[in-house]
Design a protein around this motif. Sequence first.
Motif, PDB file in Angstrom:
ATOM      1  N   ILE A 189      37.023  11.645  36.637  1.00  0.00           N
ATOM      2  CA  ILE A 189      37.274  12.599  37.724  1.00  0.00           C
ATOM      3  C   ILE A 189      37.911  13.873  37.187  1.00  0.00           C
ATOM      4  N   ASN A 229      35.642  15.828  34.342  1.00  0.00           N
ATOM      5  CA  ASN A 229      34.338  16.381  34.683  1.00  0.00           C
ATOM      6  C   ASN A 229      34.366  17.429  35.788  1.00  0.00           C
ATOM      7  N   ILE A 230      35.505  17.634  36.410  1.00  0.00           N
ATOM      8  CA  ILE A 230      35.622  18.727  37.375  1.00  0.00           C
ATOM      9  C   ILE A 230      36.190  19.931  36.625  1.00  0.00           C
ATOM     10  N   VAL A 254      38.030  24.876  39.316  1.00  0.00           N
ATOM     11  CA  VAL A 254      37.836  24.197  40.604  1.00  0.00           C
ATOM     12  C   VAL A 254      39.060  23.357  40.931  1.00  0.00           C
ATOM     13  N   GLN A 255      39.616  22.677  39.927  1.00  0.00           N
ATOM     14  CA  GLN A 255      40.815  21.878  40.158  1.00  0.00           C
ATOM     15  C   GLN A 255      41.986  22.760  40.574  1.00  0.00           C
TER      16      GLN A 255
END
Length: 173
Positions: free
Chosen positions: A71, A74-75, A79-80
């Motif tokens: 999780i 790969n984000i 974006v996080q």
Amino acid sequence: MNYHWNWSVYWQESPDGVHTYMDTLLAGLQWTLATAGTAWIMALVIGTVIGTVRTMPNKWLVRLANVYIEIFRNIPLIVQMFLWYFVMPEVVPASIGDWLKALPNASFITAFLALGFFTSALLVAEPQDRSMAPFEIRGIRVAEVTGTILTLSEVMPSCFWIAVAAFMQRSIE
């Protein structure tokens, strides 16, 4: 080319009317180092826990640790950061969200949380590609070393060196 650099601009008053441009640059450097330092400490602590969990014989804990890594790894980081700053205060209960929004350094807190979780996933995933070969671990187990001692004495120091080297390489890039 006959250009003359105007270095005195750094000591001129900035648009805020209180500081010089040099003061503003130094304040930005201070916040950058504080964010990076706290995120790295957080990543090292969380990465140590997740990395240790991945070496345990309990398959459900290993799967949970792998989900965490997938999780957060790969984000994309941008974006996080967006999710931590804009979405997280709206998802948590209203009292916690209002408290988080009212903090004077809310952007610092959300930035180091996002960076810390992202970096911890990277640090834990990196030794997976470069760590000790499975035959080395089997050889240590054949020598009747228990799993806990194996984790503390052989695998963990190796993974720490690999993770720190990978982090330093990413910092330079």
